[in-house]
Scaffold this active site. Structure first.
Site, PDB file in Angstrom:
ATOM      1  CE  LYS A  21      -2.033   0.713   4.486  1.00  0.00           C
ATOM      2  NZ  LYS A  21      -1.636   1.959   5.147  1.00  0.00           N
ATOM      3  CB  SER A  22       4.036   2.119   1.710  1.00  0.00           C
ATOM      4  OG  SER A  22       3.535   2.136   3.024  1.00  0.00           O
ATOM      5  NE  ARG A  26       6.776   6.161  -0.058  1.00  0.00           N
ATOM      6  CZ  ARG A  26       6.105   5.938   1.073  1.00  0.00           C
ATOM      7  NH1 ARG A  26       4.909   5.366   1.030  1.00  0.00           N
ATOM      8  NH2 ARG A  26       6.614   6.291   2.240  1.00  0.00           N
ATOM      9  NE  ARG A  97      -3.334   8.610  11.802  1.00  0.00           N
ATOM     10  CZ  ARG A  97      -2.977   7.718  10.886  1.00  0.00           C
ATOM     11  NH1 ARG A  97      -3.895   7.179  10.094  1.00  0.00           N
ATOM     12  NH2 ARG A  97      -1.719   7.352  10.755  1.00  0.00           N
ATOM     13  CB  SER A 143       4.051  11.279  10.617  1.00  0.00           C
ATOM     14  OG  SER A 143       3.755  10.527   9.466  1.00  0.00           O
ATOM     15  CB  SER A 171       8.645   5.819  10.042  1.00  0.00           C
ATOM     16  OG  SER A 171       7.835   5.633  11.163  1.00  0.00           O
ATOM     17  CG  ASP A 295       2.715   0.223   9.736  1.00  0.00           C
ATOM     18  OD1 ASP A 295       2.662   1.062  10.652  1.00  0.00           O
ATOM     19  OD2 ASP A 295       2.515   0.507   8.539  1.00  0.00           O
ATOM     20  CE  LYS A 322       2.418   4.207  13.064  1.00  0.00           C
ATOM     21  NZ  LYS A 322       2.776   5.146  11.996  1.00  0.00           N
ATOM     22  NE  ARG A 326      -1.968   0.684  14.375  1.00  0.00           N
ATOM     23  CZ  ARG A 326      -1.521   0.694  13.122  1.00  0.00           C
ATOM     24  NH1 ARG A 326      -0.218   0.737  12.889  1.00  0.00           N
ATOM     25  NH2 ARG A 326      -2.361   0.652  12.119  1.00  0.00           N
TER      26      ARG A 326
HETATM   27  O1  LIG Z   1       4.909   6.357   4.290  1.00  0.00           O
HETATM   28  C1  LIG Z   1       4.201   5.364   4.496  1.00  0.00           C
HETATM   29  O2  LIG Z   1       3.726   4.704   3.562  1.00  0.00           O
HETATM   30  C2  LIG Z   1       3.946   4.943   5.896  1.00  0.00           C
HETATM   31  C3  LIG Z   1       4.719   5.430   6.926  1.00  0.00           C
HETATM   32  C4  LIG Z   1       4.556   5.006   8.341  1.00  0.00           C
HETATM   33  O3  LIG Z   1       3.947   6.060   9.057  1.00  0.00           O
HETATM   34  P1  LIG Z   1       4.743   7.070  10.069  1.00  0.00           P
HETATM   35  O4  LIG Z   1       5.863   7.669   9.347  1.00  0.00           O
HETATM   36  O5  LIG Z   1       3.664   8.051  10.412  1.00  0.00           O
HETATM   37  O6  LIG Z   1       5.187   6.237  11.235  1.00  0.00           O
HETATM   38  C5  LIG Z   1       3.684   3.745   8.448  1.00  0.00           C
HETATM   39  O7  LIG Z   1       3.302   3.536   9.769  1.00  0.00           O
HETATM   40  C6  LIG Z   1       2.448   3.842   7.565  1.00  0.00           C
HETATM   41  O8  LIG Z   1       1.644   2.713   7.660  1.00  0.00           O
HETATM   42  C7  LIG Z   1       2.836   3.989   6.117  1.00  0.00           C
HETATM   43  C1  LIG Z   2      -0.517   3.475  10.005  1.00  0.00           C
HETATM   44  C2  LIG Z   2      -1.022   2.931   8.915  1.00  0.00           C
HETATM   45  O1  LIG Z   2      -1.548   3.602   7.854  1.00  0.00           O
HETATM   46  P1  LIG Z   2      -1.796   5.171   7.628  1.00  0.00           P
HETATM   47  O2  LIG Z   2      -0.886   5.949   8.523  1.00  0.00           O
HETATM   48  O3  LIG Z   2      -1.485   5.380   6.188  1.00  0.00           O
HETATM   49  O4  LIG Z   2      -3.237   5.428   7.932  1.00  0.00           O
HETATM   50  C3  LIG Z   2      -1.011   1.443   8.761  1.00  0.00           C
HETATM   51  O5  LIG Z   2      -1.364   0.960   7.677  1.00  0.00           O
HETATM   52  O6  LIG Z   2      -0.664   0.735   9.713  1.00  0.00           O
END
Ligand SMILES: O=C(O)C1=C[C@@H](OP(=O)(O)O)[C@@H](O)[C@H](O)C1
Ligand SMILES: C=C(OP(=O)(O)O)C(=O)O
Length: 409
Positions: A21-22, A26, A97, A143, A171, A295, A322, A326
């Protein structure tokens, strides 16, 4: 409510997981800003569908529901849509958020953004304009999505962009993933110390078509590592690569070290084989910093709790903001499995292990990862998972895929 009877793992089944999904989110933003690409194995997650729809429809009000990456990435995207005003909003939780560091960075670059409800949180009113500034400071401890968001538009700015990451970088793997994808688009960038420099996109690259085959989602794969660790049977997963840009691919090393699950890559089929060592001995304790792969923290906590292995996980500050808090959700629900924990702003530590409750019903707090990370406990004892549809956010086929690997005892 999903009832998971006490089950046994069926060995040697193959699960096809959909694209990351990430990476998918993008690619969709970059495709829309720069050029057409042929994307293979795009994520079937709801978050990706929501982003795709927003980009296609281009309406004045955009509701991104609970998709964090879409919310953050679109904030920069609409900031450079010259002359366009966009209201960007989301679910109740999305309105809690944080987004302030990103909005301030864009305001410092000259964009007009207004908070429509609470200062520092969505919904936003964004007035797109041409950005001519070239440098910006961004606090990087809340983030990494804020940094990625700016990186995705940086190549579109006339003189590119220099981003100075202030403070601790959270991250980090996700920032590196973004830079890797930019490179594939022909956008030059460097990341030295705390400074990221992105060069403007060279329009003469426009004609070269890119084929991008998205690697499957390692965060989704993590749940099968948990099943393999508890059920001690072999599972095959597709389509993965040996060299991954996804930070959550760390799951392979973590489960090898602590639970003796060997990961074998079959290059030709892009297949992972999760193979448990049957002479496995429990480690005395799991001590780990998961800042780079937040995650998969829930996955690991549930595996450790199910096997009654003491754990102490740090680097989890972002878990508080998140889909739900969590750390608090883990604290509450692990008790039902008999595991008492202690949580701080950014850590979780097991205190003691007792017998699980009689009728376990796991609350999911609108968090897909709560549902999926607790599911493997059915190899120990039957349990119910509340609001099972939450899995759609990242892994809509999760329950169907589970039915392929589980046999009622
Ligand atoms: O860039 C991304 O695709 C993500 C970055 C992370 O978030 P954070 O950078 O807020 O921790 C991750 O937890 C999220 O599920 C996806
Ligand atoms: C944190 C997550 O997603 P997002 O931040 O994109 O909502 C996730 O998928 O665990």
């Amino acid at each position: 409510m999903k009832k998971l009877e006490q089950s046994k793992l069926i060995g040697n089944k193959t699960i096809q997981i959909s694209g990351s999904k990430s990476i998918s989110n993008r690619l969709l933003i970059l495709e829309s800003l720069f050029k057409n690409i042929q994307i293979g194995n795009l994520s079937n997650s709801q978050d990706t569908q929501l982003l795709k729809k927003a980009l296609l429809e281009n309406t004045e009000t955009v509701d991104i529901h609970h998709a964090g990456t879409a919310m953050r990435f679109l904030t920069s995207y609409y900031s450079i849509a010259e002359g366009k005003t966009t209201i960007l909003t989301g679910s109740g939780r999305m309105k809690e958020r944080p987004i302030k560091n990103l909005v301030t960075a864009l305001q410092n670059l000259g964009v007009e953004i207004e908070y429509l409800e609470n200062e520092g949180f969505p919904p936003l009113k964004i007035q797109g304009r041409k950005i001519t500034e070239t440098k910006v400071d961004v606090p990087a401890n809340i983030s990494s999505q804020f940094i990625t968001s700016l990186l995705l538009i940086a190549g579109k700015l006339e003189k590119g962009l220099e981003i100075n990451l202030v403070g601790e970088v959270t991250s980090r793997s996700y920032i590196e993933m973004t830079l890797d994808i930019l490179k594939k688009f022909g956008i030059q960038a460097s990341f030295i110390g705390n400074l990221i420099k992105v060069e403007p996109y060279n329009e003469s690259n426009q004609s070269a078509v890119i084929n991008y085959e998205v690697e499957s989602d390692w965060s989704s794969a993590s749940y099968f590592y948990s099943f393999a660790a508890l059920g001690r049977e072999t599972i095959h997963l597709k389509s993965f690569y040996k060299e991954s840009t996804q930070g959550d691919s760390a799951i392979a090393k973590i489960y090898e070290e602590f639970f003796r699950i060997q990961t074998i890559f079959t290059e030709a089929e892009h297949k992972l084989t999760l193979q448990p060592d049957l002479n496995f001995q429990f480690p005395e304790k799991i001590v780990l910093d998961m800042n780079n792969c937040p995650d998969i923290a829930q996955t690991l906590c549930v595996t450790a709790a199910a096997l009654k292995i003491p754990f102490e996980i740090s680097g989890l500050g972002t878990l508080r903001v998140k889909e739900t808090d969590r750390l608090l959700a883990l604290y509450n629900e692990l008790q039902k499995l008999g595991t008492q924990t202690e949580i701080t702003d950014n850590t979780i530590k097991s205190l003691n292990f007792n017998d699980p409750e009689e009728n376990i019903s796991i609350k999911t707090y609108q968090d897909h990862r709560m549902a999926m990370s607790f599911a493997p406990f059915c190899l120990i004892k039957e349990l119910n998972i509340e609001d099972e549809d939450v899995v759609e956010k990242s892994y809509p086929m999760f329950w169907e895929d589970l039915s392929k690997i589980l046999n009622k005892e």
